[in-house]
Design an enzyme around this catalytic site. Structure first.
Site, PDB file in Angstrom:
ATOM      1  N   CYS A   1       0.770  -1.484   0.102  1.00 52.12           N
ATOM      2  CA  CYS A   1      -0.092   0.146  -0.128  1.00 52.12           C
ATOM      3  C   CYS A   1       0.868   1.061   0.061  1.00 52.12           C
ATOM      4  CB  CYS A   1      -1.182   0.039   1.666  1.00 52.12           C
ATOM      5  SG  CYS A   1      -1.850  -1.528   1.852  1.00 52.12           S
TER       6      CYS A   1
HETATM    7  O1  KQY Z   1      -3.965   0.713   0.928  1.00 51.29           O
HETATM    8  C1  KQY Z   1      -4.561   1.067   1.626  1.00 51.29           C
HETATM    9  N1  KQY Z   1      -4.220  -0.565   2.559  1.00 51.29           N
HETATM   10  C2  KQY Z   1      -4.166   2.539   2.124  1.00 51.29           C
HETATM   11  C3  KQY Z   1      -5.186   1.690   3.532  1.00 51.29           C
HETATM   12  C4  KQY Z   1      -5.591   4.186   4.044  1.00 51.29           C
HETATM   13  C5  KQY Z   1      -5.153   3.548   5.806  1.00 51.29           C
HETATM   14  C6  KQY Z   1      -5.808   5.270   5.884  1.00 51.29           C
HETATM   15  N2  KQY Z   1      -6.083   5.569   7.438  1.00 51.29           N
END
Ligand code: KQY
Length: 363
Positions: free
Chosen positions: A356
């Site tokens: 991510c």
């Molecule tokens: O791609 C992802 N798992 C991002 C999550 C974002 C979380 C923001 N608090």
């Protein structure tokens, strides 16, 4: 010159390559917001720096940093990592960065999706998000790459492609009411086909339990190569993930890709349940409009949230008894790569993991 194009990748013969194909480098952002990262983001900054350092053994890494953190990030990141001033609301380059596409001549362009913090005013994770929404354009400007503006709310974590015409996503994510409530499933699929230049979209029903993205595929399953998928798994029938992984396994095992191949699906057992500890929750500022961090809340831990880089794969570890098996299985399935484990708990506390926070720029 970086132009904004009126055409589409499919019309111009550009496609999104598989993440396992060669990269020119990796893009990341720098964490700092104290309402998402505990203790003023200091532990998260160390964790991000460890990820950047690991990837930079394999390929060039660039980290975008808000102006007030530039000097600190420069000091904390290894010298071979390029640090550029680039404002953002948080640090999820996978989700707000561009999706790079290539053509047969080796030219690279970028798709700039609409970004609304995983659900906008319906069920988004923070407000505002206008800096994140501009990150993709700024990355493409820095790289002098042309940009396609896609009329679809989409985060990069909600798609994976095999580079040979097949995309995996989840219904839970892309049909979510906070993203594209006015578009039908067929209309969304058509946009995926046009902007990723794929022929087939495999809609897995649901993603990982407790995932605040509501269904990002990059925490559930990924292509190891065309025709081969890794899937997060649990043998515990009573775990909320069991039903989700079992239905994904059934679905993927029966599916064929765009080339007509049956998919081979390998299971990677998830870590034991990981929950936010009281002292971890305590270190996060409470701000109206930002998803709060509650002690005892289960986190969506998954080894699938790993990142391919040239000759390697950087895999989150959790100081868990399943770490060893996950790393060994990935090493067996990816014998040509060096599998590197990097601690993922601090990144997980912010809502995601190594995949991510990274975005590949193809060669
Ligand atoms: O791609 C992802 N798992 C991002 C999550 C974002 C979380 C923001 N608090």
């Amino acid at each position: 010159m970086a132009r904004t194009l009126d055409s589409t990748p499919a019309a111009d013969g550009f496609r999104m390559p598989g993440e396992f194909e060669r990269h020119a480098g990796t893009w990341m952002l720098w964490p700092q917001r104290p309402d998402n990262w505990r203790l003023g983001a200091k532990p998260a900054q160390k964790a991000f720096a460890a990820v950047a350092a690991a990837i930079s053994q394999f390929e060039p890494v660039t980290v975008g940093v808000n102006s007030e953190q530039f000097a600190n990030a420069r000091r904390m990141l290894p010298p071979q990592v390029r640090v550029v001033e680039l404002s953002s609301n948080d640090a999820w380059m996978r989700d707000c960065g561009p999706t790079f596409v290539i053509n047969d001549q080796g030219e690279v362009r970028g798709v700039h999706w609409r970004f609304n913090a995983w659900g906008g005013l319906v069920n988004g994770l923070y407000f505002p998000w206008e800096l994140d929404a501009a990150v993709a354009q700024k990355v493409l400007e820095i790289e002098r790459l042309d940009r396609y503006r896609a009329p679809l709310v989409l985060e990069g974590g909600s798609i994976h492609v095999d580079g040979q015409g097949c995309c995996i996503t989840t219904e839970e994510c892309l049909l979510d009411e906070g993203r594209n409530p006015k578009l039908t499933k067929d209309a969304i699929e058509d946009y995926l086909k046009i902007y990723l230049n794929v022929e087939k979209v495999l809609w897995i029903p649901r993603g990982v339990a407790h995932d605040e993205t509501r269904g990002h595929v990059d925490n559930l399953a990924c292509f190891l190569r065309p025709g081969v998928i890794a899937l997060t798994w649990t043998d515990d029938y009573s775990d909320p993930q069991y039903e989700r992984s079992a239905e994904a396994y059934e679905f993927l095992s029966r599916a064929t890709d765009a080339c007509g191949r049956a998919l081979q699906v390998y299971k990677i057992h998830q870590p034991n349940p990981i929950r936010i500890q009281p002292e971890e929750a305590e270190g996060v500022d409470i701000v109206e409009g930002t998803l709060p961090r509650q002690p005892g809340h289960r986190l969506p831990a998954s080894y699938i949230n790993f990142y391919f880089c040239n000759g390697g794969a950087i895999v989150p570890t959790f100081n868990d008894p399943h770490d060893e098996a996950a790393l060994a299985t990935l090493q067996r399935l990816l014998p040509e790569r060096q599998i590197i484990g990097v601690p993922g708990r601090e990144i997980l506390l912010g809502g995601g993991n190594i995949h991510c926070i990274t975005q590949q720029q193809p060669e």
